[in-house]
Write a protein that holds these residues in place. Structure first.
Motif, mmCIF file in Angstrom:
data_model
loop_
_atom_site.group_PDB
_atom_site.id
_atom_site.type_symbol
_atom_site.label_atom_id
_atom_site.label_comp_id
_atom_site.label_asym_id
_atom_site.label_seq_id
_atom_site.Cartn_x
_atom_site.Cartn_y
_atom_site.Cartn_z
ATOM 1 N N GLY A 147 -11.913 46.360 31.343
ATOM 2 C CA GLY A 147 -12.161 44.924 31.488
ATOM 3 C C GLY A 147 -12.075 44.473 32.932
ATOM 4 N N THR A 148 -11.047 44.945 33.660
ATOM 5 C CA THR A 148 -10.904 44.558 35.063
ATOM 6 C C THR A 148 -12.027 45.136 35.918
ATOM 7 N N THR A 149 -12.575 46.268 35.504
ATOM 8 C CA THR A 149 -13.650 46.909 36.258
ATOM 9 C C THR A 149 -14.990 46.222 36.017
ATOM 10 N N VAL A 150 -15.247 45.830 34.780
ATOM 11 C CA VAL A 150 -16.527 45.219 34.418
ATOM 12 C C VAL A 150 -16.634 43.784 34.929
ATOM 13 N N ALA A 151 -15.508 43.053 34.922
ATOM 14 C CA ALA A 151 -15.540 41.606 35.181
ATOM 15 C C ALA A 151 -16.199 41.210 36.501
ATOM 16 N N PRO A 152 -15.849 41.825 37.654
ATOM 17 C CA PRO A 152 -16.473 41.378 38.906
ATOM 18 C C PRO A 152 -17.987 41.527 38.921
#
Length: 439
Positions: free
Chosen positions: A172-177
């Protein structure tokens, strides 16, 4: 950011221990796939929501012509919720129960996302309030949902389930930006000088258009969270009960007699602050013509690499720390982070760009390693100590302010000396307790 949910797996209030009642033993063996999928999606969602801040900070900074310190109010409001909401969340969950508590957290987070719609026409202050509400919901959600990872199946495989859910949190943290870059930053942002050169009417129209670009994505997120709330409410989950043990743990003030816990708490504060600071300033850093010279939308993809490095580094760290002491591994990663930041501050071009992105790889093991080292040998005080460590996550609210002040005074590139100083303390902590596990 993906690491912080591990802390919440340990209860914020003293003397609480998750367990299942006698009527739910069979649930640990059958019918857990569906509930585990829902819980795993929760981990993914709060990773995504937290990492979206790194896209919104430069966006709101440009829209409202903010200083860096003013822009860091986003992280102040967001991570301040960890400090202010954790203890009330524990009381709420004792009253509602873990399952209904998780549902309440999802609903509050959905309200926070929905508030982005009126914020787009009401100003920066309403955005900040929306961030706080959203983070408050996520805090309640983490406190309530984490224990389900351990009870949804065989206790012997609980660690593997936690690894799985944390992997999706990291995803999730990787996809969000990248996702945020495409949905929010794709229109391009004007610099302060370009905006000032426009007629007043065009400036107002530009600000309104750019502020409104967050409305659609965050309404979708609000709807997704409400759907998850319904699924979580309908899921057949084991009942988690609390075991009373407050009287056995002693006074909270007794914790400060443990030097490694005190230093570990400061380590968590500085680690979270340093990691969040770097992510918060990364897009502005990569926009610098001397570094990347790219648009905000292009830079957002590299923020994904920063958080993705932390995800990959976890698997590397898992293998390495089977043979290397946690303290030594922590010290090595902190030293590597300082070197990489020095290259980013003193260099330029792609070398500086990829040096700062590579710090994400070094971050991977830091939170769980500092956390476990700080709790070493505390016995019955572990629950209270974990609550203290959770509160230290407020570093993500305060350290970015320090970097913002340096950025306003000396420029973004030089400002990375602030997270470098954070890693210097973590290096000291790792070396000081390099052999703690042998004691």
């Amino acid at each position: 950011m993906e690491h912080y949910s591990q802390a919440a797996a340990l209860p914020p209030k003293s003397g609480t221990k998750a367990g299942t009642d006698s009527g739910t033993g069979a649930a640990g063996k059958t019918g857990n796939t569906g509930p585990l999928v829902v819980v795993t999606i929760l981990f993914f969602m709060w990773g995504l929501l937290t990492s979206m801040n790194d896209v919104l900070i430069p966006h709101l900074k440009a829209v409202y012509t903010l200083t860096y310190v003013q822009a860091m109010l986003v992280q102040f409001c967001f991570f301040g919720a960890y400090l202010l909401v954790s203890l009330p969340a524990g009381m709420l969950i004792r009253r509602l129960g873990y399952q209904r508590g998780a549902v309440a957290g999802l609903v509050v987070a959905a309200i926070g996302c929905a508030l982005f719609y009126p914020a787009a026409t009401s100003g920066y202050g309403v955005f900040l309030f929306a961030f706080f509400v959203l983070a408050g919901g996520i805090t309640v959600l983490q406190v309530a949902a984490n224990p389900y990872v351990t009870v949804l199946g065989d206790p012997r495989t609980a660690s593997s389930r936690l690894t799985l859910t944390q992997a999706f949190n990291s995803l999730g943290t990787t996809v969000a930006p990248t996702l945020g870059g495409m949905l929010i930053l794709s229109g391009g942002m004007l610099s302060a000088g370009e905006l000032a050169a426009l007629p007043t009417a065009e400036q107002l129209a530009y600000r309104a258009r750019e502020a409104a670009s967050v409305q659609g994505p965050y309404l979708v997120l609000a709807g997704t969270l409400l759907l998850l709330a319904v699924l979580f409410a309908l899921a057949r989950l084991p009942k988690i009960v609390d075991a009373a043990g407050d009287a056995e743990q002693g006074r909270f003030g007794d914790l400060f007699a443990h030097r490694h816990l005190v230093l570990g708490t400061l380590g968590i504060f500085l680690y979270v602050g340093g990691e969040v600071s770097i992510g918060s300033f990364l897009i502005n850093f990569l926009e610098d013509p001397k570094i990347g010279g790219m648009t905000a939308a292009q830079a957002a993809h590299y923020v994904s690499l920063y958080w993705g490095g932390a995800m990959v580094g976890r698997f590397i760290g898992f293998a390495v720390m089977r043979k290397v002491s946690p303290g030594k591994a922590l010290a090595f990663n902190a030293a590597a982070s300082i070197v990489l930041i020095a290259i980013a501050v003193l260099g330029g071009g792609k070398v500086a760009m990829f040096a700062i992105i590579a710090v994400g790889l070094c971050n991977s093991i830091m939170f769980p390693t500092i956390f476990s080292m700080a709790l070493h040998g505390l016995g019955k005080q572990t629950g209270q100590a974990s609550g203290l460590l959770c509160m230290a996550i407020v570093g993500g609210a305060l350290v970015p302010f320090a970097q913002g002040a340096v950025a306003d005074a000396m420029g973004v590139q030089v400002s990375f000396v602030v997270p470098a100083a954070c890693y210097a303390f973590i290096l000291y902590f790792g070396l000081k307790y390099a052999d703690l596990h042998r004691q």
